[in-house]
Design an enzyme around this catalytic site. Structure first.
Site, PDB file in Angstrom:
ATOM      1  N   ASP A   1       0.861  -1.168   0.000  1.00  0.00           N
ATOM      2  CA  ASP A   1       0.000   0.000   0.000  1.00  0.00           C
ATOM      3  C   ASP A   1       0.907   1.230   0.000  1.00  0.00           C
ATOM      4  O   ASP A   1       2.087   1.144   0.341  1.00  0.00           O
ATOM      5  CB  ASP A   1      -0.891  -0.027   1.240  1.00  0.00           C
ATOM      6  CG  ASP A   1      -1.742   1.217   1.375  1.00  0.00           C
ATOM      7  OD1 ASP A   1      -2.452   1.559   0.416  1.00  0.00           O
ATOM      8  OD2 ASP A   1      -1.660   1.860   2.442  1.00  0.00           O
TER       9      ASP A   1
ATOM     10  N   ASP B   1      -1.717  -0.863   5.865  1.00  0.00           N
ATOM     11  CA  ASP B   1      -1.946  -0.206   7.153  1.00  0.00           C
ATOM     12  C   ASP B   1      -3.397  -0.198   7.592  1.00  0.00           C
ATOM     13  O   ASP B   1      -3.696   0.279   8.683  1.00  0.00           O
ATOM     14  CB  ASP B   1      -1.458   1.249   7.092  1.00  0.00           C
ATOM     15  CG  ASP B   1      -2.306   2.096   6.139  1.00  0.00           C
ATOM     16  OD1 ASP B   1      -2.549   1.651   5.005  1.00  0.00           O
ATOM     17  OD2 ASP B   1      -2.710   3.201   6.532  1.00  0.00           O
TER      18      ASP B   1
ATOM     19  N   ASP C   1      -0.224   5.196   0.762  1.00  0.00           N
ATOM     20  CA  ASP C   1      -0.526   6.180   1.799  1.00  0.00           C
ATOM     21  C   ASP C   1      -0.678   5.492   3.152  1.00  0.00           C
ATOM     22  O   ASP C   1      -1.499   4.591   3.321  1.00  0.00           O
ATOM     23  CB  ASP C   1      -1.815   6.926   1.474  1.00  0.00           C
ATOM     24  CG  ASP C   1      -1.730   7.696   0.162  1.00  0.00           C
ATOM     25  OD1 ASP C   1      -0.639   8.180  -0.159  1.00  0.00           O
ATOM     26  OD2 ASP C   1      -2.753   7.806  -0.535  1.00  0.00           O
TER      27      ASP C   1
END
Length: 229
Positions: free
Chosen positions: A18, A185, A20
């Protein structure tokens, strides 16, 4: 724990990341673009800490939340619906100008990517950010050379938590379920990995809407990607 521990002492052949909240703290850029957009619409700015709670499901959802002033934006008001397309267009224009201006790479990321590159691991970014913004951000922050592939939120017909972007990236990089790992995240990352049938590592420092990362069901949880080495 080492990434090799997820594969019976072998390092992964493919690693999907991922963007961001995992590789890059891009919230300062996003917040600046959101606030400029809101001001252009005659509304009060949201501020960095509020925007941090809204990031993770792509730009359309981010702007829905910004217009509503809250993470739970459904049902949107008629006024917000009428503004949405114009607001999103303004946001894209503003973010295009601000992308990479204030964003920073999280500690431990560069060491992890360097180590995986040296082990001939093929890497891709799989994000819900529109694809047009991903390459410029990676280049601005010196990460571009590590990735063979970028899958944005609009690259395919679906995005995370649907597993399709992960499976597409895995297949494109000639990986398999037994040799591929997802690193993210948020719940979207973990859910997508679980649906795809691949192990997932979750980081504690990213954007998960204030929810505890340890409760997501990831195969491993780390405070820094350097821990995976």
């Amino acid at each position: 724990m080492s990434l090799a521990g997820l594969f019976n002492a072998r390092w992964p052949g493919v690693a999907l990341f991922d963007l961001d909240g995992t590789l890059v703290d891009s919230a300062p850029d996003l917040a600046a673009a959101v606030d400029r957009t809101l001001e252009q619409l005659g509304r009060k700015p949201a501020g960095l800490e509020q925007v941090r709670q809204w990031v993770g499901h792509g730009s359309p959802v981010l702007m829905r939340r910004a217009l509503a002033g809250k993470a739970d934006w459904e049902p949107a008001s008629a006024a917000d619906d009428a503004l949405f397309n114009d607001a999103l267009a303004l946001f894209f224009n503003n973010y295009r100008q601000l992308n990479g201006k204030h964003a920073v790479v999280y500690p431990g990321v560069k060491a992890c990517l360097e180590a995986l590159s040296k082990r001939s691991c093929s890497m891709a970014v799989v994000t819900n950010k529109p694809e047009q913004f991903v390459g410029p951000l990676l280049k601005q922050l010196g990460l571009e050379r590590h990735f063979k592939l970028v899958i944005g939120g609009d690259t395919l017909d679906t995005k995370k938590p649907d597993p399709a972007p992960l499976l597409h990236a895995m297949n494109a990089l000639h990986g398999s379920l037994g040799t591929t790992v997802m690193v993210g995240d948020s719940a979207a990352d973990v859910s997508a990995a679980q649906a795809a049938g691949i192990p997932c590592v979750a980081v504690t420092y990213g954007y998960n809407f204030g929810q505890p990362v340890h409760a997501l069901g990831a195969d491993a949880v780390v405070d820094s990607l350097s821990e995976l080495l």
